[in-house]
Scaffold this active site. Structure first.
Site, short mmCIF file in Angstrom:
data_model
loop_
_atom_site.label_atom_id
_atom_site.label_comp_id
_atom_site.label_asym_id
_atom_site.label_seq_id
_atom_site.Cartn_x
_atom_site.Cartn_y
_atom_site.Cartn_z
N ARG A 195 37.02 36.84 28.45
CA ARG A 195 37.91 38.12 28.41
C ARG A 195 35.74 39.11 28.39
O ARG A 195 35.87 39.86 28.98
CB ARG A 195 38.53 38.38 27.86
CG ARG A 195 38.18 39.95 28.61
CD ARG A 195 39.92 40.53 28.51
NE ARG A 195 40.23 41.32 27.47
CZ ARG A 195 40.17 42.42 27.43
NH1 ARG A 195 40.25 43.44 28.34
NH2 ARG A 195 40.35 43.39 25.78
N LYS A 252 28.38 43.75 12.13
CA LYS A 252 28.83 42.74 12.78
C LYS A 252 27.60 42.53 14.37
O LYS A 252 27.01 42.17 14.69
CB LYS A 252 30.05 41.94 13.22
CG LYS A 252 30.53 40.90 13.42
CD LYS A 252 29.96 40.72 15.15
CE LYS A 252 29.82 39.21 15.52
NZ LYS A 252 29.23 39.32 17.38
N ASN A 277 36.90 42.47 18.83
CA ASN A 277 38.24 42.27 18.78
C ASN A 277 37.95 41.67 20.27
O ASN A 277 38.96 42.37 20.80
CB ASN A 277 38.50 43.57 18.44
CG ASN A 277 40.25 43.45 18.30
OD1 ASN A 277 40.80 42.17 17.98
ND2 ASN A 277 40.95 44.25 17.57
N ASP A 294 31.41 36.93 11.73
CA ASP A 294 32.89 37.26 12.81
C ASP A 294 33.74 36.28 12.30
O ASP A 294 33.57 35.92 11.03
CB ASP A 294 32.54 37.21 13.88
CG ASP A 294 32.52 35.68 14.51
OD1 ASP A 294 31.77 35.04 13.59
OD2 ASP A 294 32.99 34.82 14.87
N ARG A 352 37.20 50.39 24.27
CA ARG A 352 35.43 49.85 24.32
C ARG A 352 34.59 51.17 25.16
O ARG A 352 33.01 51.47 24.88
CB ARG A 352 34.77 48.83 24.34
CG ARG A 352 35.49 47.77 23.00
CD ARG A 352 35.46 46.17 23.90
NE ARG A 352 36.69 45.60 22.88
CZ ARG A 352 37.42 45.37 23.83
NH1 ARG A 352 38.07 45.96 24.66
NH2 ARG A 352 38.30 44.25 22.78
#
Length: 285
Positions: free
Chosen positions: A116, A203, A111, A222, A161
């Site tokens: 980034r 994934k 996500n 994805d 995360r």
DNA sequence: TTCCAGGACCGGG
DNA sequence: CCCGGTCATGGA
């Protein structure tokens, strides 16, 4: 080290989304690090020139140089719908990335967007990895599990995360998750094992299987790939795996990467005018 | 301001 | 099994 191979394109290989620590220089060459080593690759008239502090054997493995991509590309091109994407990305090589680097990088990827992801991975290396020097170039190795264990990683600003990384680190450190063990398992069993890590789903597990363990039979799904598979093959998400297994001749992973690269480079978010089920061939090269 | 990004987890149906 | 909401963060 000189690499003469028509099926190795620097831009395609490094910009297709499989890796996060390679960057283009102004002259089109690429610099990056893996496994604690540094390399600069530039494209000359007689092939790709690789300058590095690593033994050639490391890059031989990393760039999957012993595989005949001409043959695989040709096999995949027999599918006439996939063919334009296979031609568009024919210089892509599937990297065999060091396991821990790959695992953590794709946990960070979830996500998230690629620019980034690269910033967060770079911050992780800068803050916790070992500093090295190659000539006058300073670079930072990807941190080892030991270097990350018990540390406060909040400086890298990876959001939710964070606890996923912590779990992966401790599971690798305990020996419960290892490259050697996963290598001995089938792709299905290895996927199940990887998914026992908190924050690793199908994934991310498939990306690790493909980009580190070299399992070409897996097909990471994805948002881009799901969108593209619906767009050009008219497939729903739960139909993709069986389709890929029976149509991509054991090289689903590379097919997936061709599709991902094609879709992103051409901003393929909706059906191109007039062609509902064939990738537009005139967009290649 | 809202939407989206190489998703996964959790709850309820 | 499948569905929707939620999870940080930052760029568009």
């Amino acid at each position: 080290m000189l690499i003469s191979n028509e099926y190795f394109n620097l831009f395609q290989t490094f910009e297709c989304g499989q890796c996060f620590r390679w960057n283009a220089n102004a002259d089109g060459s690429y610099s990056g690090t893996a496994g604690g080593f540094f390399a600069k690759l530039s494209c000359g008239s007689s092939g790709i020139v690789l300058q590095s502090n690593a033994p050639d054997s490391f890059w031989q493995d990393y760039f999957d140089l012993s595989r005949d991509y001409c043959s695989v590309n040709s096999t995949l091109s027999r599918n006439h719908i996939l063919a334009p994407a296979a031609r568009f990305g024919k210089g892509i090589r599937i990297l065999r990335q060091p396991f821990f680097e790959c695992l953590i990088s794709f946990i960070i990827s979830q996500n998230n967007n690629i620019s980034r992801i690269k910033k967060i991975v770079e911050s992780l290396c800068f803050n916790f990895g070992t500093a090295h020097r190659f000539g006058n170039i300073q670079y930072y190795a990807f941190p080892t599990p030991e270097q990350l264990h018990g540390r406060d990683l909040s400086v890298i600003k990876c959001g939710f995360r964070l606890r996923y990384i912590n779990d992966a680190v401790s599971r690798v450190l305990s020996g419960e998750i290892s490259y050697e063990h996963l290598s001995s398992l089938s792709s299905d069993d290895a996927r199940v094992k990887l998914k026992t890590i908190c924050g690793v789903g199908s994934k991310v597990a498939d990306c690790v299987l493909l980009f580190s363990l070299g399992r070409f039979d897996v097909f990471p799904k994805d948002v881009w790939v799901k969108r593209t598979m619906k767009l050009v093959f008219n497939l729903e998400e739960n139909e993709i795996d069986t389709f890929a297994a029976s149509n991509f001749a054991g090289y689903a992973g590379l097919a997936q990467q061709y599709l991902f690269f094609y879709a992103r480079e051409n901003d393929l978010k909706s059906i191109p005018a007039e062609s509902s089920c064939v990738l537009s061939p005139n967009l290649s090269d």
